[in-house]
Design an enzyme around this catalytic site. Structure first.
Site, short mmCIF file in Angstrom:
data_model
loop_
_atom_site.label_atom_id
_atom_site.label_comp_id
_atom_site.label_asym_id
_atom_site.label_seq_id
_atom_site.Cartn_x
_atom_site.Cartn_y
_atom_site.Cartn_z
N ASN A 198 0.91 -1.18 0.00
CA ASN A 198 0.00 0.00 0.00
C ASN A 198 0.94 1.20 0.00
O ASN A 198 1.72 1.37 0.94
CB ASN A 198 -0.83 -0.09 1.28
CG ASN A 198 -1.89 0.99 1.45
OD1 ASN A 198 -2.37 1.13 2.57
ND2 ASN A 198 -2.26 1.70 0.42
N GLN A 252 -2.31 6.74 -1.26
CA GLN A 252 -2.64 7.85 -0.37
C GLN A 252 -1.45 8.83 -0.26
O GLN A 252 -0.29 8.42 -0.36
CB GLN A 252 -2.98 7.38 1.06
CG GLN A 252 -4.39 6.85 1.23
CD GLN A 252 -4.52 5.36 0.93
OE1 GLN A 252 -3.56 4.58 1.09
NE2 GLN A 252 -5.70 4.96 0.46
N ASN A 255 -6.85 10.30 0.17
CA ASN A 255 -6.92 9.25 -0.86
C ASN A 255 -6.48 9.81 -2.20
O ASN A 255 -6.43 11.04 -2.39
CB ASN A 255 -8.36 8.73 -0.98
CG ASN A 255 -8.73 7.75 0.11
OD1 ASN A 255 -7.89 6.97 0.56
ND2 ASN A 255 -9.98 7.80 0.54
N CYS A 276 -5.54 5.72 8.36
CA CYS A 276 -4.83 4.86 7.41
C CYS A 276 -3.81 4.05 8.20
O CYS A 276 -2.84 4.62 8.71
CB CYS A 276 -4.13 5.70 6.33
SG CYS A 276 -3.17 4.70 5.16
N ASN A 335 -12.46 4.99 10.05
CA ASN A 335 -12.98 5.06 8.67
C ASN A 335 -13.90 3.86 8.46
O ASN A 335 -13.81 2.87 9.15
CB ASN A 335 -11.82 5.10 7.67
CG ASN A 335 -10.91 3.88 7.78
OD1 ASN A 335 -10.95 3.13 8.74
ND2 ASN A 335 -10.08 3.68 6.77
N HIS A 349 -15.81 0.51 7.01
CA HIS A 349 -15.46 -0.75 6.33
C HIS A 349 -16.68 -1.67 6.25
O HIS A 349 -17.40 -1.83 7.24
CB HIS A 349 -14.34 -1.48 7.07
CG HIS A 349 -13.02 -0.78 6.96
ND1 HIS A 349 -12.11 -1.04 5.95
CD2 HIS A 349 -12.46 0.21 7.70
CE1 HIS A 349 -11.05 -0.26 6.10
NE2 HIS A 349 -11.25 0.52 7.15
N GLU A 358 -10.53 -0.21 -1.83
CA GLU A 358 -10.53 0.95 -0.93
C GLU A 358 -11.37 2.12 -1.47
O GLU A 358 -11.31 2.44 -2.66
CB GLU A 358 -9.10 1.45 -0.68
CG GLU A 358 -8.29 0.57 0.24
CD GLU A 358 -7.09 1.31 0.80
OE1 GLU A 358 -7.16 2.55 0.98
OE2 GLU A 358 -6.06 0.64 1.05
N ARG A 359 -12.09 2.74 -0.55
CA ARG A 359 -12.81 3.98 -0.85
C ARG A 359 -11.81 4.99 -1.42
O ARG A 359 -10.74 5.18 -0.86
CB ARG A 359 -13.43 4.53 0.42
CG ARG A 359 -14.14 5.85 0.31
CD ARG A 359 -14.75 6.32 1.61
NE ARG A 359 -13.76 6.56 2.65
CZ ARG A 359 -14.06 7.16 3.81
NH1 ARG A 359 -15.30 7.55 4.08
NH2 ARG A 359 -13.12 7.35 4.72
N CYS A 382 -4.43 -3.08 3.07
CA CYS A 382 -5.20 -2.03 3.75
C CYS A 382 -5.13 -2.33 5.23
O CYS A 382 -5.68 -3.35 5.68
CB CYS A 382 -6.64 -2.02 3.24
SG CYS A 382 -7.68 -0.77 4.04
N GLY A 383 -4.47 -1.46 5.99
CA GLY A 383 -4.27 -1.72 7.42
C GLY A 383 -5.56 -1.65 8.21
O GLY A 383 -5.90 -2.56 8.98
N THR A 384 -6.33 -0.57 8.01
CA THR A 384 -7.61 -0.48 8.74
C THR A 384 -8.56 -1.57 8.26
O THR A 384 -9.36 -2.09 9.03
CB THR A 384 -8.26 0.90 8.52
OG1 THR A 384 -8.31 1.19 7.11
CG2 THR A 384 -7.51 1.99 9.26
N GLY A 385 -8.41 -1.95 6.97
CA GLY A 385 -9.25 -3.05 6.45
C GLY A 385 -8.95 -4.37 7.13
O GLY A 385 -9.85 -5.15 7.44
N1 LIG Z 1 -9.10 4.32 1.63
C1 LIG Z 1 -9.26 4.52 3.09
C2 LIG Z 1 -8.05 5.29 3.67
C3 LIG Z 1 -6.74 4.49 3.61
C4 LIG Z 1 -6.82 3.21 4.38
C5 LIG Z 1 -5.74 2.17 4.10
N2 LIG Z 1 -4.77 2.47 3.10
C6 LIG Z 1 -5.10 1.66 5.38
O1 LIG Z 1 -3.94 1.20 5.36
O2 LIG Z 1 -5.81 1.67 6.42
C7 LIG Z 1 -10.56 5.30 3.34
O3 LIG Z 1 -11.04 5.98 2.42
O4 LIG Z 1 -11.06 5.21 4.47
#
Ligand SMILES: N[C@H](CCC[C@H](N)C(=O)O)C(=O)O
Length: 276
Positions: A13, A46, A66, A75, A159, A161, A210-211, A219-222
């Site tokens: 990422n 990002q 983003n 993120c 954010n 999900h 990702e949004r 995607c870490g938060t994902g």
């Molecule tokens: N696209 C995500 C932000 C980046 C999250 C992702 N790159 C991570 O590592 O958490 C959003 O619109 O909420």
């Protein structure tokens, strides 16, 4: 305006990191889009901006944009790269760094030169916190998509999900379903869309549309959202290895009332300057 930047990634990422502590400039939406453009700019998922703190109890402010130019709340992969960036650029010598984001305060713990652990805060399941249009919190939600209905989990890590459990992520229709779920009216601020394959209670495979970006290599938060959802459904243990196309992350969540802990890699690719 000539701007110094650092190109980094966390499990694939990728990010353009800009230090606005030691250089001064106002980044407009079109500047962000140019920085992120893979043909007319540098190219990244990002843009991460390092700013001085706006409150005395944190070390930095961390803004996340983003590729489409939209500023977002959190993120996870970017947070790890942020920690490495501020230390290697001598903006701090701390190994434990508190950072203010639009989605809340997070704490970064540098483990060694490449591995960083992040306290990502608690997962939030209430529809109003996601946000999700639903009458009440439920284990999962049925999303009307044309003729079909999709069962999705919904979690906020600051954010939004949505998570779909699938039997095989290689054959999952990420490109087809991703944008349709991202823009679904039940998610008024759009949503990141995770496709999760449970290998066993301690391992999952994950792809994320990702949004504001599209499918990313990680995607870490994902990953945090998928593990929290899987644990809440009784499918996953407290500590889970998340295999993403770009690499793997270790996620721990001990259940309601606890924060999600994420550990993973960081990499510096190159440094440069760009004329905006
Ligand atoms: N696209 C995500 C932000 C980046 C999250 C992702 N790159 C991570 O590592 O958490 C959003 O619109 O909420």
């Amino acid at each position: 305006m000539i701007l110094r930047f650092t190109k980094m990634h966390g499990a694939g990422n990728d990010f353009v990191v800009i230090d606005l502590v030691s250089q001064r400039c106002k980044l407009r939406t079109r500047d962000i889009r140019k920085l992120a453009d893979r043909r007319f700019g540098i190219g990244c998922d990002q843009v991460l901006v390092v700013e001085p703190p706006s409150r005395p109890d944190v070390d930095f402010r961390y803004r996340i944009y983003n590729a489409d130019g939209g500023e977002v709340e959190q993120c996870g992969n970017g947070a790890r790269c942020f920690a490495r960036f501020v230390r290697e650029h001598k903006l701090t010598a701390k190994k434990r760094i508190s950072v203010e984001t639009a989605g809340g305060i997070i704490v970064l713990q540098v483990r060694d030169r490449e591995q960083v652990e992040v306290d990502m805060g608690p997962p939030r399941f209430e529809p109003a916190d996601i946000p999700l249009r639903a009458d009440r919190r439920a284990p999962s939600y049925s999303l009307a998509l044309g003729e079909q209905r999709l069962e999705v989990g919904a979690v906020s890590m600051g954010n939004p999900h949505a998570i779909l459990r699938v039997d095989d992520i290689d054959s999952a229709d990420v490109e087809g379903l991703g944008p349709r779920v991202e823009h679904h009216p039940d998610f008024p601020q759009r949503v990141n869309v995770g496709f999760m394959q449970v290998l066993n209670e301690a391992e999952i495979r994950l792809r994320v549309f990702e949004r504001g970006v599209g499918e990313t290599l990680a995607c870490g938060t994902g990953a945090c959202a998928a593990v929290s959802y899987g644990h809440s459904r009784g499918w996953l243990a407290e500590t889970v290895t998340v295999h993403l196309p770009g690499g793997k992350l270790s996620i721990t969540w001990r259940g309601e009332g606890h924060n999600v802990m994420m550990t993973g890699p960081t990499a510096v690719v190159f440094e440069g300057t760009i004329k905006l």
